[in-house]
Design a protein around this motif. Sequence first.
Motif, PDB file in Angstrom:
ATOM      1  N   ILE A   1      -5.763  36.917  33.665  1.00  0.00           N
ATOM      2  CA  ILE A   1      -5.570  38.110  34.490  1.00  0.00           C
ATOM      3  C   ILE A   1      -5.732  37.765  35.972  1.00  0.00           C
ATOM      4  N   SER A   2      -6.711  36.932  36.272  1.00  0.00           N
ATOM      5  CA  SER A   2      -6.954  36.559  37.662  1.00  0.00           C
ATOM      6  C   SER A   2      -5.809  35.738  38.243  1.00  0.00           C
ATOM      7  N   THR A   3      -5.058  35.051  37.368  1.00  0.00           N
ATOM      8  CA  THR A   3      -3.882  34.327  37.854  1.00  0.00           C
ATOM      9  C   THR A   3      -2.874  35.299  38.450  1.00  0.00           C
ATOM     10  N   TYR A   4      -2.594  36.375  37.706  1.00  0.00           N
ATOM     11  CA  TYR A   4      -1.696  37.409  38.221  1.00  0.00           C
ATOM     12  C   TYR A   4      -2.267  38.013  39.508  1.00  0.00           C
ATOM     13  N   SER A   5      -3.582  38.298  39.488  1.00  0.00           N
ATOM     14  CA  SER A   5      -4.228  38.923  40.638  1.00  0.00           C
ATOM     15  C   SER A   5      -4.162  38.040  41.877  1.00  0.00           C
ATOM     16  N   THR A   6      -4.514  36.765  41.693  1.00  0.00           N
ATOM     17  CA  THR A   6      -4.566  35.860  42.845  1.00  0.00           C
ATOM     18  C   THR A   6      -3.181  35.623  43.424  1.00  0.00           C
ATOM     19  N   VAL A   7      -2.195  35.451  42.542  1.00  0.00           N
ATOM     20  CA  VAL A   7      -0.826  35.260  43.029  1.00  0.00           C
ATOM     21  C   VAL A   7      -0.355  36.498  43.790  1.00  0.00           C
ATOM     22  N   GLY A   8      -0.645  37.683  43.249  1.00  0.00           N
ATOM     23  CA  GLY A   8      -0.262  38.914  43.941  1.00  0.00           C
ATOM     24  C   GLY A   8      -0.980  39.081  45.262  1.00  0.00           C
ATOM     25  N   MET A   9      -2.289  38.740  45.271  1.00  0.00           N
ATOM     26  CA  MET A   9      -3.088  38.879  46.491  1.00  0.00           C
ATOM     27  C   MET A   9      -2.552  38.006  47.614  1.00  0.00           C
ATOM     28  N   PHE A  10      -2.094  36.814  47.241  1.00  0.00           N
ATOM     29  CA  PHE A  10      -1.631  35.878  48.261  1.00  0.00           C
ATOM     30  C   PHE A  10      -0.119  35.891  48.448  1.00  0.00           C
ATOM     31  N   LEU A  11       0.627  36.472  47.503  1.00  0.00           N
ATOM     32  CA  LEU A  11       2.073  36.571  47.651  1.00  0.00           C
ATOM     33  C   LEU A  11       2.453  37.749  48.544  1.00  0.00           C
ATOM     34  N   GLY A  12       1.660  38.837  48.454  1.00  0.00           N
ATOM     35  CA  GLY A  12       1.958  40.024  49.246  1.00  0.00           C
ATOM     36  C   GLY A  12       2.063  39.756  50.739  1.00  0.00           C
ATOM     37  N   PRO A  13       1.071  39.091  51.342  1.00  0.00           N
ATOM     38  CA  PRO A  13       1.126  38.856  52.793  1.00  0.00           C
ATOM     39  C   PRO A  13       2.348  38.070  53.269  1.00  0.00           C
ATOM     40  N   PRO A  14       2.700  36.913  52.660  1.00  0.00           N
ATOM     41  CA  PRO A  14       3.899  36.223  53.150  1.00  0.00           C
ATOM     42  C   PRO A  14       5.177  37.009  52.893  1.00  0.00           C
ATOM     43  N   LEU A  15       5.215  37.745  51.775  1.00  0.00           N
ATOM     44  CA  LEU A  15       6.391  38.568  51.489  1.00  0.00           C
ATOM     45  C   LEU A  15       6.599  39.595  52.597  1.00  0.00           C
ATOM     46  N   ILE A  16       5.516  40.250  53.001  1.00  0.00           N
ATOM     47  CA  ILE A  16       5.609  41.220  54.100  1.00  0.00           C
ATOM     48  C   ILE A  16       6.038  40.525  55.385  1.00  0.00           C
ATOM     49  N   GLY A  17       5.552  39.293  55.592  1.00  0.00           N
ATOM     50  CA  GLY A  17       5.932  38.545  56.787  1.00  0.00           C
ATOM     51  C   GLY A  17       7.418  38.268  56.846  1.00  0.00           C
ATOM     52  N   TYR A  18       7.992  37.835  55.723  1.00  0.00           N
ATOM     53  CA  TYR A  18       9.428  37.548  55.685  1.00  0.00           C
ATOM     54  C   TYR A  18      10.249  38.822  55.887  1.00  0.00           C
ATOM     55  N   LEU A  19       9.844  39.902  55.212  1.00  0.00           N
ATOM     56  CA  LEU A  19      10.568  41.164  55.351  1.00  0.00           C
ATOM     57  C   LEU A  19      10.434  41.733  56.760  1.00  0.00           C
ATOM     58  N   ALA A  20       9.257  41.545  57.370  1.00  0.00           N
ATOM     59  CA  ALA A  20       9.055  42.018  58.744  1.00  0.00           C
ATOM     60  C   ALA A  20       9.943  41.259  59.708  1.00  0.00           C
ATOM     61  N   HIS A  21      10.096  39.963  59.474  1.00  0.00           N
ATOM     62  CA  HIS A  21      10.963  39.154  60.338  1.00  0.00           C
ATOM     63  C   HIS A  21      12.416  39.608  60.232  1.00  0.00           C
ATOM     64  N   ALA A  22      12.807  40.010  59.020  1.00  0.00           N
ATOM     65  CA  ALA A  22      14.207  40.392  58.798  1.00  0.00           C
ATOM     66  C   ALA A  22      14.495  41.849  59.179  1.00  0.00           C
ATOM     67  N   PHE A  23      13.553  42.747  58.877  1.00  0.00           N
ATOM     68  CA  PHE A  23      13.845  44.172  59.023  1.00  0.00           C
ATOM     69  C   PHE A  23      12.861  44.927  59.923  1.00  0.00           C
ATOM     70  N   GLY A  24      11.787  44.284  60.363  1.00  0.00           N
ATOM     71  CA  GLY A  24      10.754  44.970  61.124  1.00  0.00           C
ATOM     72  C   GLY A  24       9.573  45.311  60.228  1.00  0.00           C
ATOM     73  N   LEU A  25       8.381  45.350  60.811  1.00  0.00           N
ATOM     74  CA  LEU A  25       7.159  45.530  60.037  1.00  0.00           C
ATOM     75  C   LEU A  25       7.085  46.903  59.376  1.00  0.00           C
ATOM     76  N   GLN A  26       7.574  47.955  60.050  1.00  0.00           N
ATOM     77  CA  GLN A  26       7.537  49.281  59.447  1.00  0.00           C
ATOM     78  C   GLN A  26       8.316  49.318  58.139  1.00  0.00           C
ATOM     79  N   LYS A  27       9.525  48.818  58.149  1.00  0.00           N
ATOM     80  CA  LYS A  27      10.344  48.832  56.932  1.00  0.00           C
ATOM     81  C   LYS A  27       9.764  47.912  55.861  1.00  0.00           C
ATOM     82  N   ALA A  28       9.135  46.830  56.296  1.00  0.00           N
ATOM     83  CA  ALA A  28       8.532  45.909  55.324  1.00  0.00           C
ATOM     84  C   ALA A  28       7.429  46.586  54.524  1.00  0.00           C
ATOM     85  N   PHE A  29       6.745  47.567  55.122  1.00  0.00           N
ATOM     86  CA  PHE A  29       5.654  48.259  54.438  1.00  0.00           C
ATOM     87  C   PHE A  29       6.150  49.088  53.246  1.00  0.00           C
ATOM     88  N   ILE A  30       7.442  49.338  53.166  1.00  0.00           N
ATOM     89  CA  ILE A  30       7.993  50.068  52.020  1.00  0.00           C
ATOM     90  C   ILE A  30       7.745  49.297  50.727  1.00  0.00           C
TER      91      ILE A  30
END
Length: 381
Positions: A328-357
Motif C-alpha cells: 500500500i505504501s508503494t502506491y502512496s509514496t509514488v503518488g506523494m512524489f508523482l503529484g508534485p512533478p506532474l503539477i510542474g509539467y502541467l503548470a509549464h504547459a498550461f499555467g499553475l491555475q489550470k494544473a490544479f484541476i
Amino acid sequence: MLSTPQKQRIALSAYFLLSGICFSSWASRIPTLKTNYNLSEEELGNLLMIMPASAIIGIPLSGWLVAKFDTRTPLQIASVAFLISLFSLSWNLSIFGIAIALVLFSVALRIINIAINTQSLAIQEKFEKKIVGSFHGLWSIGGILGVLFSTVMLKYNISIYWHFLSVALFGCLIIVTMFPFLIKNDRAKVGTKFKLGKPSRYITLLGLMVFFAAICEGGMYDWNGVYLKEVVKQDVFTYGYLLLMICMTVSRLTIDKLMERFGMQKLYITGSLMVMLGVLIAVVFPTLYPVLLGFCMIGFGVSGLYPMTFILAGKSKKYSIAIVMSIISTYSTVGMFLGPPLIGYLAHAFGLQKAFITFIIAGFMFIPLSKMVFSHLKKSV
C-alpha cells in the motif's frame, strides 16, 4: 504509572510527529530552493520526479527489511537517514547533489511510512477504542509545527541551512529518547514472502485510493506555497500550508469518532466532494481569502483518507500486516512524489491555475474506488 501499551503509543506518536515536522519543513521551503537555483516550473518538476522514481527503486529494499527485521530496526535506521538527507538539502550543493539527497530522502520516507503504519495497527489491537486516526493527526500536528517554524525562519530571514540543522538536531533528540519504547518482536512469522506480480483486487483498490490521496496531498504540500507566491502574489507564502495542515489536523484528531458515528463509506464520499469543491474555489477565485478557504476544504477532505484506508488494509488476509503496508505504501509514496512533478509539467504547459484541476480529478476517484472496496468487503463477509 503508564502501562507498556501507553508508552508504546507515546513513542510511536513521537515518530509520527517527527515525520510530519520533517516533511513539512522540506515542502514549505521548496519555493526557497526554486529561487536559490533559479528553476522554472518544468525544471522543478524534473527535480521532483526523482522522488517517485526513488520510491519505486526502494520497493525491494523495504520489502526485505519488513520481512527480515522487527519494524523498529528499519524505522530507526531510516529516521537517521531521513534527518541526514533533509539537512543536506540545505547545503550549497550542485543539482546532482540535490538529486542524490532527494533519493535518500524519498527511500527513507518510504521505509518510515511502512514501519510507523505497521506499528500503529499493532498498537491498535491493544486498545478498545480506535486510535489509528490520532496517529495521523499527530503527523499533521508535526506538519503544523514544521510550517510554523518555517514561517518564523522566513519572517526573520534565517537561512535554510540553520533552519534544517535545527530540525535535524530536534529529530535526533526524538529518535534517541523514544526508540527504546517502540514495539519489539513484531516481525510476522507467516505471510512475509512477497512476490512480484498481480496483488489481490482488494489490495489493488486500496492502493489506488492512497495513490490518489497522495496525489492530492503531495501536490498540495509542494505547490501551495508556489501558488500563493506566483498566482496570488503573496510574499509570505506559508499561510496556505499552515491553514491546510491545521484543517487536516483537526479532521484527523476527530476521524476516529467520525468513523464510529457515520461510517467510512460516507466519509470517503464527503472527503471526495470537499477536495473537488476546495480546488475549484482556489482555481476560479485566485485571490487570498478564497484560496485559503479552498485550501482549508481540501485539508478537511483529504485528511481522513489515509487513516481509513490503512485500517481497511489491516483486513487483508493474503499477506502479513507489514507486507500489506509495504504494498500500500508503494502506491502512496509514488503518488506523494508523482503529484508534485506532474503539477510542474502541467503548470509549464498550461499555467499553475489550470494544473490544479488535476486535484479535482484525483479527488473524484475516491467515489468509484470506495464503492468497489466496500462492495468487495460485503461479498467476502
